[in-house]
Design a protein around this motif. Structure first.
Motif, short mmCIF file in Angstrom:
data_model
loop_
_atom_site.label_atom_id
_atom_site.label_comp_id
_atom_site.label_asym_id
_atom_site.label_seq_id
_atom_site.Cartn_x
_atom_site.Cartn_y
_atom_site.Cartn_z
N LEU A 1 13.16 -9.89 29.99
CA LEU A 1 12.07 -10.13 30.94
C LEU A 1 10.85 -10.68 30.19
O LEU A 1 10.47 -10.17 29.14
N LYS A 2 10.25 -11.72 30.78
CA LYS A 2 9.06 -12.34 30.17
C LYS A 2 8.06 -12.72 31.25
O LYS A 2 8.44 -13.25 32.29
N ARG A 3 6.77 -12.43 31.00
CA ARG A 3 5.72 -12.89 31.92
C ARG A 3 5.24 -14.24 31.41
O ARG A 3 4.62 -14.32 30.35
N GLU A 4 5.52 -15.29 32.16
CA GLU A 4 5.25 -16.64 31.70
C GLU A 4 3.93 -17.21 32.21
O GLU A 4 3.44 -18.20 31.68
N GLN A 5 3.39 -16.61 33.26
CA GLN A 5 2.15 -17.15 33.82
C GLN A 5 1.32 -16.02 34.40
O GLN A 5 1.84 -15.06 34.98
N TYR A 6 0.00 -16.12 34.23
CA TYR A 6 -0.94 -15.14 34.78
C TYR A 6 -2.08 -15.95 35.38
O TYR A 6 -2.93 -16.46 34.64
N GLY A 7 -2.10 -16.08 36.70
CA GLY A 7 -3.06 -16.98 37.32
C GLY A 7 -2.83 -18.39 36.83
O GLY A 7 -1.71 -18.90 36.88
N LEU A 8 -3.87 -19.02 36.31
CA LEU A 8 -3.74 -20.39 35.79
C LEU A 8 -3.25 -20.43 34.36
O LEU A 8 -2.97 -21.50 33.81
N LEU A 9 -3.16 -19.27 33.70
CA LEU A 9 -2.82 -19.22 32.28
C LEU A 9 -1.31 -19.25 32.06
O LEU A 9 -0.56 -18.57 32.75
N THR A 10 -0.88 -20.03 31.08
CA THR A 10 0.54 -20.11 30.71
C THR A 10 0.68 -19.89 29.20
O THR A 10 -0.31 -19.83 28.47
N LEU A 11 1.92 -19.81 28.76
CA LEU A 11 2.23 -19.60 27.34
C LEU A 11 2.29 -20.90 26.54
O LEU A 11 2.65 -20.87 25.36
#
Length: 243
Positions: free
Chosen positions: A208-218
């Motif tokens: 499992l990976k969180r790839e985006q938070y609002g407008l923020l990406t990795l």
């Protein structure tokens, strides 16, 4: 802090000690002093010249700072761990401010984690009513049918909590290996939210990976990398959470 009077709990939250909600409890519990006098009224306002103490420690106003970390797997979303395991602040180098994670990612989950000393900003992003998208990619064991995955939008119950996603998208199906990769968007993240949902459906999450938070990406980051958010990013995140 400006020259105008501000609510005591807001000033405490902005100092980086804790969130505004927890600051309110500290005030009510008699743990806060203003100019050497205990204050228990939540409506109390203070000026920049006032001396404020929380649990006997005087506040020192810090400038707000905002960081994004690509949290690796096998790292605790905390500033310390009594078992000696790696924690997220180990990856931030020499940061003078007292920062802490906004929410958390599970030990075995990687991806975007924000850290700050701005309690109001943290509270804004964590509150489910503000609906900031948090986009995860999960690799699951087994290949559920679409009607089963549709239950994720309606919600499934676990330990008296309703766990659901805002939307999902199937990214890849591997029938030979009997697994599927699914993108899921949440507005709130309860403890082990996605893993618990998929366990109930009978398709446990293996990665499992969180790839985006609002407008923020990795984009541009590798596991363990971190960077400060730009003023523009902070402003846009605040706007997204407020709308």
């Amino acid at each position: 802090m400006t020259n105008a009077l501000e609510r005591l709990q807001k000033v405490i939250a902005q100092s980086g000690v804790t969130s505004r909600r927890k600051a309110e409890k500290l005030i009510v519990d008699g743990k806060v002093k203003v100019n050497n006098k205990n204050v228990t009224e939540l409506g109390t306002k203070v000026s920049p010249q006032d001396k404020i103490e929380v649990n006997g420690i005087q506040l020192e106003k810090e400038e707000p700072v905002y960081y994004m970390l690509y949290k690796p797997r096998g790292v605790i979303s905390s500033i310390k761990d009594d078992k000696g395991r790696k924690v997220v602040t180990d990856y931030l180098g020499e940061v003078e401010e007292r920062i802490y994670p906004i929410g958390r990612l599970d030990y075995d989950t990687s991806g975007i984690l924000l850290l700050t000393n701005d309690g109001d900003f943290a509270n804004l992003l964590m509150h489910p009513k503000y609906g900031v998208d948090k986009v995860y990619v999960a690799k699951i064991n087994g290949i559920p049918e679409k009607r089963e995955l549709n239950k994720l939008r309606k919600g499934v119950r676990s330990d008296n909590e309703l766990l659901k996603v805002v939307r999902y998208k199937i990214l890849e199906t591997d029938r030979q290996k009997n697994n599927m990769i699914v993108q899921m968007t949440l507005h709130e993240g309860k403890n082990r939210h996605i893993r618990r949902m998929m366990d109930i459906l009978g398709y446990p999450v293996s990665k499992l990976k969180r790839e985006q938070y609002g407008l923020l990406t990795l984009k541009g980051l590798q596991p363990g990398d971190c960077r400060r958010l730009t003023p523009h990013e902070v402003k846009k995140m605040k706007l997204a959470a407020s709308n």
